[in-house]
Design a protein around this motif. Sequence first.
Motif, PDB file in Angstrom:
ATOM      1  N   ARG A 220       0.878  -1.179   0.000  1.00 21.06           N
ATOM      2  CA  ARG A 220       0.000   0.000   0.000  1.00 21.06           C
ATOM      3  C   ARG A 220       0.908   1.218   0.000  1.00 21.06           C
ATOM      4  N   HIS A 223       2.780   3.255   3.091  1.00 23.59           N
ATOM      5  CA  HIS A 223       3.094   2.352   4.202  1.00 23.59           C
ATOM      6  C   HIS A 223       4.474   1.748   3.999  1.00 23.59           C
ATOM      7  N   TYR A 230       8.265  -3.958  11.322  1.00 21.85           N
ATOM      8  CA  TYR A 230       7.550  -4.690  10.274  1.00 21.85           C
ATOM      9  C   TYR A 230       6.950  -5.992  10.787  1.00 21.85           C
ATOM     10  N   GLU A 233       3.884  -5.642  12.987  1.00 17.15           N
ATOM     11  CA  GLU A 233       2.721  -5.185  12.220  1.00 17.15           C
ATOM     12  C   GLU A 233       2.161  -6.310  11.344  1.00 17.15           C
ATOM     13  N   GLU A 336       9.336   2.475   0.853  1.00 16.59           N
ATOM     14  CA  GLU A 336       8.118   2.210   0.099  1.00 16.59           C
ATOM     15  C   GLU A 336       8.210   0.902  -0.682  1.00 16.59           C
TER      16      GLU A 336
END
Length: 481
Positions: A220, A223, A230, A233, A336
């Motif tokens: 996305r 994000h 990482y 999440e 990204e």
Amino acid sequence: MKSLLKNLIDAFEDRTGLIGQMKQAALHKVPPGAKWLYVFGSATLFAFFLQVFTGIILATTYVPSSGQAYDSLNFITNEAAFGHVVRGLHYFGASAMIILIGLHTIRVFLTGSYKYPREVNWLTGALLMPLVLGMAFTGQLLRWDQNGVWGVMVAAEQAGRTPFIGKYVAHFILAGDTVGGATLTRFYALHVFIIPGLIFLLIGLHLYLVLRNGISEPPRSGHPVNPLTYRAEYHEMLEREGRPFWPDAAWRDVVFGFAMIVVVFALAWFVGPPALGNPPNPSLLHAVPRPDWYFLWYFALFALMPPSLESLAILSIPVVLGILFLCLPFINNKGERSPLRRPWAVAFVLATLIMIGTLWHLGVKSPWSPDFSAKPLPAEVVRVTSGPAYEGAILFHQKGCEYCHNIDGYGGHRGPNLSYVADFMTEREMKLRIMNGRGNMPAFAAILKPQELADLLAFLETRHRNAGLMAKPVVTQQDPR
Ligand code: HEC
């Protein structure tokens, strides 16, 4: 009865734990939204299994010796039950595997899936790529026809021009100074033991890492990957919205993999394997071969390069690109992932595809390659129906002249067009050129019998610009020299 089976299974599970492991792997949670773009990796794996399967069948009949390889393949293709289809499956399966591993790599690159924590996933995949190409390269020689043998010979010859190490590389590739039985044995060992062994090992590692690190969630924009947060999440996301791999995600892999195999099968059945060229013909060593399609663009690249550059480039370009390719996630493993925020990545992929496509197109037309599919000269081009000039026209095709020389639209373009050769060369000049060769024109002195040479010359002597308009054969001027 039922309980006996169940007892057996339970006992097996108690001793091995394999069923639980498999269940766990099948049902592990994967991110939602990983849709059709994520099927290429598993399809590459299916293609690999197809290659192993058909390869083993071929190996039960193929004879890896320079004296018999060609005949055994001929037997497989034309006589063995379903041999034609099995060779076709192996050939188109190889093409499928190369296309799929390419698509999978592009997808992983564009979605930034190589970033933390999947750097080693990328590394194992990036090591698989040259191994797959190595399979294609070694497989081409096993056909042991003109194209296969020459492809390797030219590759070795060009590698041999690399300063310092070239000689050793060429010697290693050929297992000697020239292509021969030892080369075939070496390529066979590479093709059926060494490279597949390494591929199995790396695929195992690759899959283990896919399970360990999880499938990357669709990126996305906005994000970025932060290695510090990482994993937490990712797991939180899986807890919240993860789906079991089987069947929620895996059905697409199955459908796509199955469709791929159906397409390969249809191609194998209806199109069939590439026709075997003529057996290797030592009289045409200087010719440039046409390799299988996946290497065609690379050959085109070197055909277009100035020869002085070539010697350095042929090994160093792939080595430098290969190292960059392997190191990609170690150069940049955070930030990204979305292609929308990484325009340079998209541009790089597009530029690469356009470059390969253009080179490939040039390679297909390749005026620098002999045209091995040249058909015998038709009657309206030959114009005579008997005598030495007629025999010469037949020899022009049989001896391979037509692979390189075009006459009235028939034949290759590697050498000069000979449609009107008698207008600008005397018979003596032609004779010297054919006997001694020059540049990329092979010397035919040792190959042609005197009668054959005389017939060829008689034919070439008829090639005048106005000959087609004249009723009678043209009487040429005597060479004063
Ligand atoms: C591998 C490709 C190849 C094959 C096979 C080949 N030639 Fe050539 N031929 C060439 C090339 C390249 C030249 C130009 C050589 C030069 O002058 O640098 C040439 C030159 C010639 C010439 C001189 C034409 C000119 O304009 O300079 C003649 C005549 C000729 N070839 C005849 C033949 C005949 C006859 C055969 C078959 C016995 C044959 N060639 C096979 C590549 C080939």
